[in-house]
Design an enzyme around this catalytic site. Structure first.
Site, mmCIF file in Angstrom:
data_model
loop_
_atom_site.group_PDB
_atom_site.id
_atom_site.type_symbol
_atom_site.label_atom_id
_atom_site.label_comp_id
_atom_site.label_asym_id
_atom_site.label_seq_id
_atom_site.Cartn_x
_atom_site.Cartn_y
_atom_site.Cartn_z
ATOM 1 N N ASP A 148 53.195 82.602 1.842
ATOM 2 C CA ASP A 148 54.362 82.860 0.990
ATOM 3 C C ASP A 148 53.953 82.851 -0.479
ATOM 4 O O ASP A 148 53.285 81.913 -0.950
ATOM 5 C CB ASP A 148 55.439 81.794 1.226
ATOM 6 C CG ASP A 148 56.117 81.933 2.588
ATOM 7 O OD1 ASP A 148 55.881 82.947 3.283
ATOM 8 O OD2 ASP A 148 56.880 81.015 2.951
ATOM 9 N N GLY A 164 56.170 81.631 7.160
ATOM 10 C CA GLY A 164 56.359 82.388 8.410
ATOM 11 C C GLY A 164 57.317 81.603 9.288
ATOM 12 O O GLY A 164 57.140 80.394 9.483
ATOM 13 N N ASN A 209 72.777 82.086 11.804
ATOM 14 C CA ASN A 209 73.576 81.654 10.659
ATOM 15 C C ASN A 209 74.848 82.508 10.584
ATOM 16 O O ASN A 209 75.097 83.350 11.451
ATOM 17 C CB ASN A 209 72.755 81.664 9.358
ATOM 18 C CG ASN A 209 72.382 83.065 8.901
ATOM 19 O OD1 ASN A 209 72.975 84.056 9.331
ATOM 20 N ND2 ASN A 209 71.389 83.152 8.033
ATOM 21 N N GLY A 269 66.511 76.833 7.574
ATOM 22 C CA GLY A 269 66.932 77.257 8.912
ATOM 23 C C GLY A 269 65.811 77.073 9.929
ATOM 24 O O GLY A 269 66.055 76.709 11.088
ATOM 25 N N ASP A 270 64.582 77.321 9.495
ATOM 26 C CA ASP A 270 63.436 77.142 10.404
ATOM 27 C C ASP A 270 63.274 75.667 10.776
ATOM 28 O O ASP A 270 63.003 75.332 11.934
ATOM 29 C CB ASP A 270 62.143 77.639 9.735
ATOM 30 C CG ASP A 270 62.191 79.128 9.448
ATOM 31 O OD1 ASP A 270 62.886 79.843 10.184
ATOM 32 O OD2 ASP A 270 61.537 79.553 8.474
HETATM 33 O O1 RIB Z 1 62.406 81.492 6.873
HETATM 34 C C1 RIB Z 1 61.546 81.428 5.767
HETATM 35 C C2 RIB Z 1 60.318 82.256 6.031
HETATM 36 O O2 RIB Z 1 60.674 83.600 6.143
HETATM 37 C C3 RIB Z 1 59.292 82.190 4.939
HETATM 38 O O3 RIB Z 1 58.364 81.144 5.107
HETATM 39 C C4 RIB Z 1 58.673 83.573 4.965
HETATM 40 O O4 RIB Z 1 57.346 83.585 5.350
HETATM 41 C C5 RIB Z 1 59.544 84.402 5.895
HETATM 42 O O5 RIB Z 1 58.950 84.572 7.117
#
Ligand code: RIB
Length: 288
Positions: free
Chosen positions: A11, A37, A176, A238-239
């Site tokens: 990123d 990611g 979401n 969210g991840d």
């Molecule tokens: O959800 C955030 C992610 O989305 C970031 O880390 C970026 O790499 C994209 O994949």
């Protein structure tokens, strides 16, 4: 065991006072490089929340790969399913404004070379996928997981055109407020869509930012508040929610408890710059 079938990126983070409009140039602060990611972020979150985690994904043979993998290696995520591709490591160009909101432009790179053949199902385990890999490969991985009796979790991010088969193959969908309309294939109030989709018997989890999250299954609905935090950057929140939710299910928590655990984790993830700098560990989540 949780298997994450997902993207790995580097990123490029750039803070700006406000996000630019179309055709506009705004000056930002110094650029920072950080691991990201959606797949990698979710794998890290699940691991730090206490689960055994394997990540199936791909990076390039380039200088960015080591940084993209650094936190995963340090936290003990199993990377034996990792592919080294000819394409460059995936990259995301992220601008973040003073309120923590972001814009993301993605170059998928090596993520395009991930194959379902790289995924070996684990009996009794959880498969967690998102939508940054080739859709056909993600669907094939989901079919393999279902055939092997794994629990499947589909995170609907990033949004745009959600295949009906992906919804059918998911035991649990996490979306979401914007993504839920794609999942449902129609527009309505997000909560109404979640409750309606859950009538099929699937678990539908709706994340609501500062308002927390809700889950629905059959006729039952659970709600969890977000924790009060100082928001620096919402990238990857969210991840973190998805990874923590999967980890909570893997340890046997019920839906309501998993939702509360994930909502706390997602809030804490907003307190640092970038997707992985504030990924909380289990102790921090339990304290929130
Ligand atoms: O959800 C955030 C992610 O989305 C970031 O880390 C970026 O790499 C994209 O994949």
């Amino acid at each position: 065991m949780i298997v994450v079938f997902g993207s790995i990126n580097i990123d490029f983070l750039l803070r700006v006072a406000r996000l630019p409009g179309e055709g506009e140039t705004v000056a930002g602060q110094d650029v920072a490089l950080a691991p990201g990611g959606k797949g990698a972020n979710q794998a890290l979150a699940a691991r730090k929340a206490g689960a055994a985690v394997k990540l199936v994904g791909a990076v390039g043979n380039d200088a960015f790969a080591d940084l993209a993998l650094a936190n995963l290696v340090a936290s003990g995520v199993d990377l034996s399913g990792l592919r080294r591709a000819k394409r460059p490591t995936g990259a995301a160009f992220i601008t973040i404004d003073d309120t923590g909101r972001n814009h993301i432009v993605l170059s998928p790179g090596a993520n395009q070379d991930v194959r379902a053949a790289d995924f070996a199902p684990v009996a009794g385990g959880i498969l967690l996928v998102q939508r940054e890999l080739p859709e056909g490969e993600t669907l094939a991985a989901l079919r393999k997981a279902k055939d092997a009796g794994m629990t499947t979790i589909v995170n609907a991010a990033p949004s745009s055109g959600f295949a009906a088969e992906m919804r059918d193959l998911a035991d649990i969908v996490i979306a979401n407020e914007h993504e839920i309309a794609d999942v449902a294939g129609r527009v309505d109030a997000p909560e109404a869509l979640a409750v309606d989709l859950a009538k099929t018997g699937k678990t539908i989890v709706l994340t609501l930012g500062a308002e927390g999250a809700l889950a629905a299954k059959g006729g039952q609905v659970w709600r969890a508040p977000a924790s009060k935090v100082n928001v620096v950057d919402t990238t990857g929140a969210g991840d973190t929610f998805c990874g923590a939710f999967a980890a909570a299910l893997a340890e046997g928590k019920d839906i309501g408890a998993a939702l509360a655990f994930a909502a706390a984790a997602g809030s804490l993830a907003c307190t640092g710059l970038g997707a992985q700098s504030a990924t909380p560990d289990r102790a921090a989540i339990l304290k929130a």
